[in-house]
Design a protein around this motif. Structure first.
Motif, PDB file in Angstrom:
ATOM      1  N   ALA A 284       0.852  -1.111  -0.046  1.00 23.09           N
ATOM      2  CA  ALA A 284      -0.039   0.298   0.029  1.00 23.09           C
ATOM      3  C   ALA A 284       0.816   1.381  -0.030  1.00 23.09           C
ATOM      4  CB  ALA A 284      -0.924  -0.077   1.101  1.00 23.09           C
ATOM      5  N   ILE A 285       0.315   2.192  -0.224  1.00 20.72           N
ATOM      6  CA  ILE A 285       1.089   3.715   0.066  1.00 20.72           C
ATOM      7  C   ILE A 285       0.619   4.085   1.732  1.00 20.72           C
ATOM      8  CG2 ILE A 285       1.130   6.086  -0.433  1.00 20.72           C
ATOM      9  CD1 ILE A 285      -0.041   5.680  -3.206  1.00 20.72           C
ATOM     10  N   TYR A 286       1.731   4.247   2.337  1.00 16.39           N
ATOM     11  CA  TYR A 286       1.592   4.493   3.670  1.00 16.39           C
ATOM     12  C   TYR A 286       1.723   5.924   3.955  1.00 16.39           C
ATOM     13  CZ  TYR A 286       1.691  -0.379   5.128  1.00 16.39           C
ATOM     14  OH  TYR A 286       1.329  -1.935   4.998  1.00 16.39           O
ATOM     15  N   TYR A 287       0.879   6.427   4.877  1.00  9.97           N
ATOM     16  CA  TYR A 287       0.857   8.054   5.108  1.00  9.97           C
ATOM     17  C   TYR A 287       1.013   8.240   6.547  1.00  9.97           C
ATOM     18  CZ  TYR A 287      -1.689   8.347   0.596  1.00  9.97           C
ATOM     19  OH  TYR A 287      -1.918   8.379  -0.830  1.00  9.97           O
TER      20      TYR A 287
ATOM     21  N   GLN B  18       2.713  13.302   2.154  1.00 12.20           N
ATOM     22  CA  GLN B  18       2.507  12.912   0.826  1.00 12.20           C
ATOM     23  C   GLN B  18       2.568  11.212   0.574  1.00 12.20           C
ATOM     24  OE1 GLN B  18       5.368  13.165   1.963  1.00 12.20           O
ATOM     25  NE2 GLN B  18       6.663  11.862   1.018  1.00 12.20           N
ATOM     26  N   GLY B  19       2.816  10.360   1.425  1.00  6.03           N
ATOM     27  CA  GLY B  19       2.914   9.062   1.349  1.00  6.03           C
ATOM     28  C   GLY B  19       4.144   8.298   0.701  1.00  6.03           C
ATOM     29  N   THR B  20       4.339   6.950   1.042  1.00  9.36           N
ATOM     30  CA  THR B  20       5.546   6.440   0.837  1.00  9.36           C
ATOM     31  C   THR B  20       5.164   4.896   0.432  1.00  9.36           C
ATOM     32  OG1 THR B  20       7.821   5.671   1.240  1.00  9.36           O
ATOM     33  CG2 THR B  20       6.160   5.511   2.969  1.00  9.36           C
ATOM     34  N   GLN B  21       5.469   4.435  -0.638  1.00 13.01           N
ATOM     35  CA  GLN B  21       5.056   3.103  -1.305  1.00 13.01           C
ATOM     36  C   GLN B  21       5.847   1.775  -0.689  1.00 13.01           C
ATOM     37  OE1 GLN B  21       2.507   2.479  -3.775  1.00 13.01           O
ATOM     38  NE2 GLN B  21       2.923   0.292  -2.973  1.00 13.01           N
ATOM     39  N   VAL B  22       5.028   1.034  -0.235  1.00 14.81           N
ATOM     40  CA  VAL B  22       5.532  -0.124   0.285  1.00 14.81           C
ATOM     41  C   VAL B  22       5.093  -1.306  -0.513  1.00 14.81           C
ATOM     42  CG1 VAL B  22       5.476  -1.721   2.365  1.00 14.81           C
ATOM     43  CG2 VAL B  22       5.665   0.698   2.783  1.00 14.81           C
TER      44      VAL B  22
END
Length: 119
Positions: free
Chosen positions: A92-95, A111-115
């Motif tokens: 998911a994208i983690y915010y 802004q979120g970071t992709q995992v």
């Protein structure tokens, strides 16, 4: 303008670990709690974990209990999410987000970071 900036996302194999970081850019600010949320493709954003500074407590969604650990430093507006035993469904994208008062919603977001967890 205050913003939150996440880092630490990436691609990992199932069973692996990642550590996400979130820090405020600009001036620091008072917060009641900080949390992590995630949004998988085609799904709604969901709560993952929260740390409430005044209570010294942490909360987790059931699906990550025992695998994820939230920690941080209130004075520095930083929060971390240690993720162990990752599963493909954690992709998911983690915010990260800040809740400035206990009666208010989370109103400052990163802004979120992709995992991405591969099987």
């Amino acid at each position: 303008q205050v913003q939150l900036v996440e880092s630490g996302g990436g691609l990992v194999q199932a069973g692996g670990s990642l550590r996400l970081s979130c820090a405020a850019s600009g001036r620091t600010f008072s917060t009641y709690a900080m949390g992590w949320f995630r949004q998988a493709p085609g799904k709604e954003r969901e709560f993952v974990a929260r740390i409430t500074w005044s209570l010294g407590s942490t909360d987790y969604v059931n699906s990550v209990k025992g695998r994820f650990t939230i920690s941080g430093d209130n004075a520095k507006n930083t929060v971390y999410l240690q993720m162990n035993s990752l599963k493909p469904e954690d992709t998911a994208i983690y915010y990260c987000a800040a809740q400035r008062w206990n009666w208010a919603p989370y109103d400052i977001w990163g802004q979120g970071t992709q995992v991405t967890v591969s099987s």
